[in-house]
Design an enzyme around this catalytic site. Structure first.
Site, PDB file in Angstrom:
ATOM      1  N   ASP A  84      30.469  31.071 -38.439  1.00 31.78           N
ATOM      2  CA  ASP A  84      31.112  30.537 -37.598  1.00 31.78           C
ATOM      3  C   ASP A  84      30.540  29.218 -36.916  1.00 31.78           C
ATOM      4  OD1 ASP A  84      33.141  29.606 -35.375  1.00 31.78           O
ATOM      5  OD2 ASP A  84      33.141  31.362 -34.717  1.00 31.78           O
ATOM      6  N   ASP A 129      32.010  39.466 -38.768  1.00 32.67           N
ATOM      7  CA  ASP A 129      33.101  38.810 -37.922  1.00 32.67           C
ATOM      8  C   ASP A 129      32.169  37.732 -37.100  1.00 32.67           C
ATOM      9  OD1 ASP A 129      35.263  37.868 -37.311  1.00 32.67           O
ATOM     10  OD2 ASP A 129      35.527  39.265 -35.750  1.00 32.67           O
ATOM     11  N   GLY A 174      44.434  38.187 -33.610  1.00 36.32           N
ATOM     12  CA  GLY A 174      45.418  38.651 -34.472  1.00 36.32           C
ATOM     13  C   GLY A 174      46.135  39.680 -33.638  1.00 36.32           C
TER      14      GLY A 174
HETATM   15  P1  13P Z   1      41.665  39.913 -31.013  1.00 36.56           P
HETATM   16  O1  13P Z   1      40.479  40.598 -30.394  1.00 36.56           O
HETATM   17  O2  13P Z   1      42.439  39.060 -30.065  1.00 36.56           O
HETATM   18  O3  13P Z   1      42.621  41.130 -31.527  1.00 36.56           O
HETATM   19  O4  13P Z   1      41.181  39.324 -32.165  1.00 36.56           O
HETATM   20  C1  13P Z   1      40.269  39.799 -32.925  1.00 36.56           C
HETATM   21  C2  13P Z   1      39.391  38.808 -33.704  1.00 36.56           C
HETATM   22  O5  13P Z   1      40.036  37.604 -33.922  1.00 36.56           O
HETATM   23  C3  13P Z   1      38.317  38.862 -34.220  1.00 36.56           C
HETATM   24  O6  13P Z   1      37.587  38.038 -35.021  1.00 36.56           O
END
Ligand code: 13P
Length: 281
Positions: A103, A81, A210
């Site tokens: 990213d 991520d 999210g």
């Molecule tokens: P939150 O930490 O706001 O739940 O979002 C997770 C996220 O977008 C990881 O890339």
């Protein structure tokens, strides 16, 4: 079983739902998510964010994630991520990650395209999927991601279309009103923007930031084209609340008691999200 991003996204497309992508900087998170995935027989994504490197090194948690994915009785994609450097992406691919996100959203459009094209080539070499980002996701005060308090820049559908055409990514993270971390106030999402981006790009869209949204917001966003929801902060907060409660209630507990309470709390929180994302009644 370990699968790549394309496989889980095709499930989402076929079922008109969204795949939950859960950040797992520790074993407790991995256990909570995989237990739910096996209960509901759904494909999931477990993800490690580059920003969590100081919490848990990729080289430590990466092999654990891959092993747990291989052993799972459901399809599990292991994802990097917010990979901000190409070296870090290469490291994740070498460890067996089946999906990576590059990213470059804070770079110029040209530089973002150039680096994403390199990341796409790297991912393809390993048979992995690739996500990239256009537009900048905001960060709330209590966020471990991005610059705290940073304002987002909403994704322009035309620019997103050009970006996808030039990079051929499998999934696109777009900014339409969500933020990473705890919401200071109820967000107002630009659903029309999701629809326009989806129409132009014809690519599965990813919702970052999210956790912490209402059932209605998730359902509408999924109907407009969101196929992957990144979820972490609110699940992690539930673990903290459960740990606090246990410490206040019981004498003589050990750390493993806290870890177990955390798994239970994260399992319960992510279960509610999973039911909405996968339309399970
Ligand atoms: P939150 O930490 O706001 O739940 O979002 C997770 C996220 O977008 C990881 O890339």
């Amino acid at each position: 079983m370990l699968v790549n991003l394309q496989e889980v996204l095709s499930y989402a497309e076929k079922n008109q739902c969204a795949i939950g992508s859960f950040n797992t900087p520790n074993l407790e998170c991995i256990m909570a998510i995989l237990q739910n995935a096996e209960t509901y027989q759904i494909p999931v994504i477990i993800a490690h964010a580059q920003v969590h490197e100081n919490v848990m090194p990729l080289e430590t948690i990466g092999p654990v994630m891959v092993l747990c994915a291989k052993r799972a009785k459901v399809p599990v994609c292991v994802h990097l991520d917010h990979g901000e450097s190409l070296d870090y992406i290469e490291k994740a691919l070498e460890l067996g990650f089946t999906s990576v996100m590059y990213d470059g959203s804070r770079l110029s459009f040209e530089k973002n395209v150039e680096n994403t094209q390199i990341a796409v080539k790297m991912a393809r070499k390993y048979g992995a999927g690739i996500e990239a980002e256009i537009g900048v996701m905001g960060s709330s005060i209590e966020s471990t991601e991005g610059t705290k308090g940073e304002k987002g820049i909403y994704t322009d559908p035309e620019i997103a279309g050009k970006f996808v055409e030039m990079t051929k990514v499998d999934a696109l993270a777009a900014s339409f009103g969500t933020v990473h971390g705890i919401y200071a106030e109820r967000p107002r999402l630009d659903f029309q923007r999701i629809e326009s981006i989806k129409d132009i790009t014809k690519t599965p869209l990813v919702m970052h930031g999210g956790s912490g949204l209402s059932r209605e917001d998730y359902t509408t966003a999924i109907a407009k084209g969101i196929r992957k929801v990144n979820y972490y902060t609110y699940m992690s907060r539930e673990a903290v609340l459960a740990a606090k409660e246990l410490i206040n209630k019981q004498e003589g507990i050990l750390f493993h008691d806290i870890a177990l309470a955390a798994v239970k709390a994260m399992k319960e929180d992510s279960e509610k999200a999973i039911k909405v994302f996968y339309k399970i009644h």
